[in-house]
Design a protein around this motif. Structure first.
Motif, short mmCIF file in Angstrom:
data_model
loop_
_atom_site.label_atom_id
_atom_site.label_comp_id
_atom_site.label_asym_id
_atom_site.label_seq_id
_atom_site.Cartn_x
_atom_site.Cartn_y
_atom_site.Cartn_z
N THR A 1 -4.85 -2.38 -1.57
CA THR A 1 -3.71 -3.18 -2.00
C THR A 1 -4.16 -4.63 -2.12
N CYS A 2 -3.73 -5.29 -3.17
CA CYS A 2 -4.07 -6.71 -3.33
C CYS A 2 -3.42 -7.50 -2.20
N PRO A 3 -4.17 -8.31 -1.47
CA PRO A 3 -3.58 -9.07 -0.36
C PRO A 3 -2.44 -9.96 -0.83
N SER A 4 -1.49 -10.18 0.04
CA SER A 4 -0.24 -10.93 -0.13
C SER A 4 0.89 -9.96 -0.46
N VAL A 5 1.99 -10.15 0.24
CA VAL A 5 3.16 -9.29 0.06
C VAL A 5 3.61 -9.32 -1.40
N GLY A 6 3.71 -8.13 -2.00
CA GLY A 6 4.24 -8.02 -3.35
C GLY A 6 3.27 -8.34 -4.47
N TYR A 7 1.99 -8.56 -4.15
CA TYR A 7 1.05 -8.97 -5.20
C TYR A 7 0.74 -7.82 -6.16
N GLY A 8 0.50 -6.62 -5.62
CA GLY A 8 0.21 -5.47 -6.46
C GLY A 8 -0.84 -4.57 -5.85
N GLU A 9 -1.14 -3.47 -6.56
CA GLU A 9 -2.14 -2.51 -6.11
C GLU A 9 -3.44 -2.71 -6.87
N ALA A 10 -4.55 -2.29 -6.25
CA ALA A 10 -5.86 -2.42 -6.86
C ALA A 10 -6.14 -1.26 -7.81
N THR A 11 -7.23 -1.39 -8.56
CA THR A 11 -7.66 -0.35 -9.49
C THR A 11 -8.76 0.52 -8.87
N PHE A 12 -9.73 -0.12 -8.24
CA PHE A 12 -10.89 0.59 -7.71
C PHE A 12 -10.75 0.85 -6.22
N ALA A 13 -11.51 1.82 -5.73
CA ALA A 13 -11.54 2.11 -4.30
C ALA A 13 -11.97 0.88 -3.52
#
Length: 741
Positions: free
Chosen positions: A482-494
């Motif tokens: 998960t991209c750090p920071s609340v609500g920022y978003g999800e990652a693409t790669f493992a």
């Protein structure tokens, strides 16, 4: 009592007394200090000959002392009868049950957002002492003040000892001389919100610590934005009418305009998830947050130097005589930034003129904390409009040519007072890509390596995530992060598994020996701009006045011999391979750059102090950022040896890509990633992967374990891996599933 003494003797005594009185009148009184400590709990630590103490330090600061005068708004803080500014700071101590067995070394940790810090097994075994104490006084989320924070024993109901849940410091609120509240402009942002429920304003992971001075939305501005670039170029901004939003809590059951609430925003018709919501409002009652620097300093000084407080309570780290001989300050991420900011502003000297810490270890921290200005938000992590990269990020004096700031360095103040500690700093790829580390190495013009002073060691852990991954030797990738920071978003790669852990274990041993015995750690290792004789060679001990006169000659003499390890943050300059599943242009455009902000003329950009009068700030320019070159696999060159990096199972990234939401396609804040290698040549050829497969590299499981052995031996030989950790890593590789039948 002097009347019966001979005249000559009586005169000399009176003269001596007068001299003492004169000296006392002129001597600076060290009254601004920890005046009282209260131990709220004292319990044994399971499976260790140690006790853990939690408590509070009550202290006061002299606002006129030059060491404290730098604190923003300290002159507007309420004073006690002695004219001092008061604070209450939490602390936690872990100490040997038999203090006579203590090593004499104190590790003073800076809590991150109020949290705990574990004490490593080797520090327990060495009988070191551990101290954590509060510094972040914004009273929000993890730093919220407990009930009864001011209560003192003996307790009389309803007063009682406060429950210890997190680290904090109680700081005063600035008040104008006429008693009116201090006000100012504050910016808040809401990301990836949807639906009719109201939303709090979050700064990274904690609520915004400031509330509007009025519920009248005509006195604030709320806008939505369709798109922002990483450089802050905005398109599709539109205002939200003052009648279409409210400072309120609302939901489907409690629709707009909801119930008034200064901590949340309710939007008529609900939030649109594809937009960012940005509010600028007038807030009141700023905490004097810079006093947190002084509180943390004074707690560290008390437990190192004093025998008891003003009320006779003994220092629990004293057993007949002072046991602490050395202290090392340590902080990770936000807390490491705190240490850099504290040192820059002169807070390694206490009000008695003593050096507080002998060593300082800012970990995965490439900037200074944004703390010492009015309405500061220390939880910020350098997203758009968040300060923290202003002023010198480098240690020595060095010109800031691009921003036109004075030639300064972090060590300026401590060098003048001879209170500079020994410093070790270490970080990895995520700090380069997401947390704006680069200018610390090469300045804002990115033209020249800034040499390190002799009291600083720098270690770069290549191709690693923020703080490192969990390690292990497995062909099964980690879960997508998960991209750090609340609500920022999800990652693409493992997620990236390459660890910092074993490197940090070795550095801890080196730092301990450096501070206690004077034994030098290994030479610094980080990627550089100027070509070097050896790929991993760092430069220690030389000073620089910022003169670039010899740069061209140096480059001409070295051209064709060795390549620099720092290059522009583009795919072509880095030599990053084209990998299936990765956007064709990546990582071009994914670095989070330093932005040169205009916060107004009342802001001191060198010290990051003062008042920010322009919100959101104007962006004057984008600072050029450099990154390490990579090998044919896309893994970074330069830095210290790490076993998993040197016996790789894939491409290890200091960056990742946001999969969806407002930041889709952009850098996933400071989240790293991994792209595994194919198992066989046929598999990689079928997808067009240019990276050699696991079988092509290692042959079989035995071959991979052999590569791990070789990488471990190399790291041990260079001083960046302990033999016990090397043995454990080899055993993990043998038990792992890499190329096992």
């Amino acid at each position: 009592m002097l009347l019966n003494l001979p005249d000559q003797f009586r005169k000399s005594v009176w003269a001596g007394a007068a001299a003492v009185a004169t000296l006392m009148a002129w001597a600076p009184l060290s009254e601004a200090r920890v005046t009282r400590i209260v131990i709220d709990a004292d319990v044994p630590i399971a499976n260790q000959p140690y006790r853990q103490l939690t408590g509070r330090a009550f202290g006061e600061l002299d606002p006129h002392d030059p060491l404290n005068a730098i604190i923003q708004d300290i002159g507007l803080a309420p004073k006690n009868a002695r004219g001092k500014v008061e604070y209450v700071a939490s602390f936690r101590i872990r100490k040997p049950t038999d203090l006579t067995q203590a090593s004499g070394l104190l590790w003073h940790d800076v809590p991150n957002r109020g949290g705990n810090v574990n004490f490593p097994a080797d520090s327990f075994a060495a009988r070191d002492v551990h101290l954590l104490s509060g510094w972040q006084g914004d009273n929000s989320g993890g730093t919220r003040l407990p009930a009864n924070v001011d209560c003192l024993p003996p307790y009389v109901a309803p007063c009682a000892a406060p429950a210890f849940a997190n680290h904090y410091v109680k700081l005063p609120v600035a008040v104008n001389a006429d008693g009116s509240p201090v006000t100012g402009t504050v910016l808040g942002r809401i990301l990836n919100a949807s639906g009719v429920n109201s939303q709090p304003i979050i700064v990274h992971s904690n609520p915004l610590p400031y509330k509007p001075a009025t519920f009248d939305t005509k006195e604030a501005t709320l806008v939505t934005r369709l798109h922002e670039t990483i450089e802050g170029v905005v398109t599709g901004e539109a205002p939200v009418a003052s009648g279409d939003w409210a400072w309120a809590k609302c939901s489907a059951a409690n629709p707009f305009p909801g119930t008034p609430d200064p901590t949340q925003i309710c939007v008529k018709g609900g939030f649109i998830p594809s937009r960012v919501y940005q509010v600028v409002f007038t807030a009141k009652d700023p905490y004097v947050l810079g006093a947190g620097f002084a509180a943390w300093r004074d707690v560290g000084s008390f437990f190192k130097y004093e025998t008891e407080d003003d009320f006779g309570t003994p220092n629990p780290l004293v057993d007949g005589y002072i046991r602490i001989k050395w202290s090392i300050a340590r902080g990770s991420s936000q807390s490491g930034n705190y240490l850099r900011g504290s040192l820059h502003l002169g807070f390694n000297e206490d009000e008695a003129g003593r050096q507080v810490h002998d060593g300082m270890w800012p970990i995965i921290a490439g900037r200074r904390i944004a703390l010492n200005f009015r309405f500061a938000m220390p939880d910020g992590i350098l997203k758009l409009y968040e300060p923290g990269s202003e002023g010198p990020q480098w240690w020595h004096k060095y010109p800031d040519r691009v921003r036109g700031l004075p030639t300064r360095g972090i060590l300026d103040r401590c060098e003048r007072t001879h209170t500079c500690p020994k410093v070790i700093e270490h970080f990895g790829a995520a700090e380069i890509w997401g947390l704006k580390l680069g200018p610390e190495w090469v300045g804002t013009d990115a033209r020249k390596d800034i040499p390190l002073p002799k009291n600083v060691r720098r270690y770069y852990i290549p191709s690693t995530d923020h703080g490192g991954g969990p390690g292990g030797f497995s062909v099964t990738p980690l879960a997508v992060g998960t991209c750090p920071s609340v609500g920022y978003g999800e990652a693409t790669f493992a997620a990236n598994p390459v660890p910092h852990r074993e490197t940090v274990n070795a550095l801890r041993v080196h730092f301990r020996n450096w501070v206690m015995n004077g034994t030098l750690p290994p030479p610094s290792r980080w990627p550089t701009l100027k070509p070097l004789k050896e790929e991993h060679e760092g430069r220690d001990g030389d000073r620089d006045d910022g003169d670039d006169e010899d740069d061209d000659g140096d480059r001409k003499r070295n051209r064709g011999k060795h390549q620099p390890l720092l290059v522009e943050a583009t795919k072509s300059a880095m030599g990053f391979p084209t990998i299936p599943g990765v956007p064709a242009t990546a990582p071009t455009g994914l670095i989070n750059p330093v932005l040169d902000y205009d916060f107004g003329r009342d802001f001191d950009y060198s010290d990051a102090s003062g008042i920010q009068s322009i919100q959101p700030p104007r962006i004057k320019r984008v600072i050029k950022m450099l990154v390490p070159r990579v090998d044919a696999d896309g893994n970074e060159l330069g830095g210290v040896p790490v076993v998993l990096r040197d016996a790789p199972l894939g491409t290890y990234l200091g960056w990742n890509i946001t999969a969806a939401g407002f930041h889709q396609g952009k850098v996933c804040n400071y989240e790293g990633g991994m792209i595994p290698f194919a198992k066989t040549k046929a598999e990689r050829m079928a997808t067009g992967d240019p990276r050699l497969s696991l079988e092509e590299r290692y042959g079989n499981h035995t071959g991979y374990v052999s590569a791990v052995r070789k990488a471990a031996a190399n790291a041990v030989a260079q001083g960046f891996l302990l033999q016990a950790d090397a043995d454990a890593l080899i055993a993990q590789a043998e038990a792992g599933n890499v190329l096992k039948p």
